[in-house]
Design an enzyme around this catalytic site. Structure first.
Site, short mmCIF file in Angstrom:
data_model
loop_
_atom_site.label_atom_id
_atom_site.label_comp_id
_atom_site.label_asym_id
_atom_site.label_seq_id
_atom_site.Cartn_x
_atom_site.Cartn_y
_atom_site.Cartn_z
N ARG A 1 36.79 -20.66 17.42
CA ARG A 1 35.93 -19.48 17.28
C ARG A 1 35.42 -19.01 18.65
O ARG A 1 34.91 -19.80 19.44
CB ARG A 1 34.74 -19.79 16.37
N ARG B 1 31.14 -34.02 15.55
CA ARG B 1 30.64 -33.69 14.21
C ARG B 1 31.56 -34.28 13.13
O ARG B 1 31.11 -34.83 12.14
CB ARG B 1 30.54 -32.17 14.06
N LYS C 1 36.02 -26.41 1.52
CA LYS C 1 35.27 -26.87 0.35
C LYS C 1 34.52 -25.72 -0.35
O LYS C 1 34.56 -25.59 -1.56
CB LYS C 1 34.27 -27.93 0.83
#
Length: 213
Positions: A128, A168, A13
């Site tokens: 990550r 999340r 985004k």
């Protein structure tokens, strides 16, 4: 043009928002920037938000909505239009935004919704890893350390672990779906396939926005 951009964390985004702002010369309004500016300028809502933040409390919806309305009333918005990023986060905020736009005489013209399969986002967001000694950040899939690296030399933050990422995303989907449904019912949503090269995603967005201009 007056636009919203929506999408799950990791959908790209922010990258696409920057490209839209550059190409179509609209004002980029992100929630964080708005809060910082309102507090720095000591607006009525900015001072109210600061009073909550200073106490470590969550800023209530009515204050967030007030800060958005203050920002949308400014002159640059009338001249250029806006791209709102990171708001609304709840259906209640979406209704408050509808009301604010109506009161300001502003029409929302489109909602860009960047769609990616959540399973792919889990891979994207949970890959990550951080080198223990140097603090350098890598990604297991997209930017791995040297071939044959020792996993013991790297660690993952709690937020980046697959379980945390899934949670999340689930929260974001639960909050975001009613907002998308709300704007879809108004005929404003343009779905963009986000699992493509960045430039291809932007080309798809450009086609939509060129028709709205």
């Amino acid at each position: 043009m007056n636009l919203l951009i929506m999408g799950l964390p990791g959908a790209g985004k922010g990258t696409q928002a920057a490209k839209i702002v550059e190409k179509f010369d609209v004002v980029h309004i992100s929630t964080g920037d708005m809060f910082r500016a309102a507090m720095a300028n000591q607006t009525e809502m900015g001072l109210l938000a600061k009073s909550y933040i200073d106490k470590g409390d969550l800023v209530p919806d009515e204050v967030t909505n007030g800060i958005v309305k203050e920002r949308l009333a400014q002159e640059d918005i009338k001249e250029k239009g806006f791209l709102l990023d990171g708001y609304p986060r709840t259906i209640e905020q979406a209704h408050a935004l509808d009301e604010a736009l109506k009161n300001l005489g502003i029409t929302l013209e489109g909602v860009i919704n960047i769609e990616i399969d959540p399973a792919k986002l889990v891979e994207r967001l949970s890959g990550r890893i951080i080198h223990r000694e140097t603090g350098e950040t890598f990604h297991k899939v997209f930017n791995p350390p040297a071939e044959g690296y020792d996993e013991k030399d790297y660690y993952q933050r709690e937020d980046d672990k697959p379980e945390s990422v899934k949670r999340r995303l689930e929260v974001n989907i639960a909050q975001g779906q009613p907002i998308i449904d709300h704007y879809r019912a108004a005929g404003l949503v343009h779905d963009i396939e986000g699992d493509q090269d960045i430039e291809v995603v932007f080309a798809d967005i450009e086609k939509v926005l060129s028709k709205l201009q």
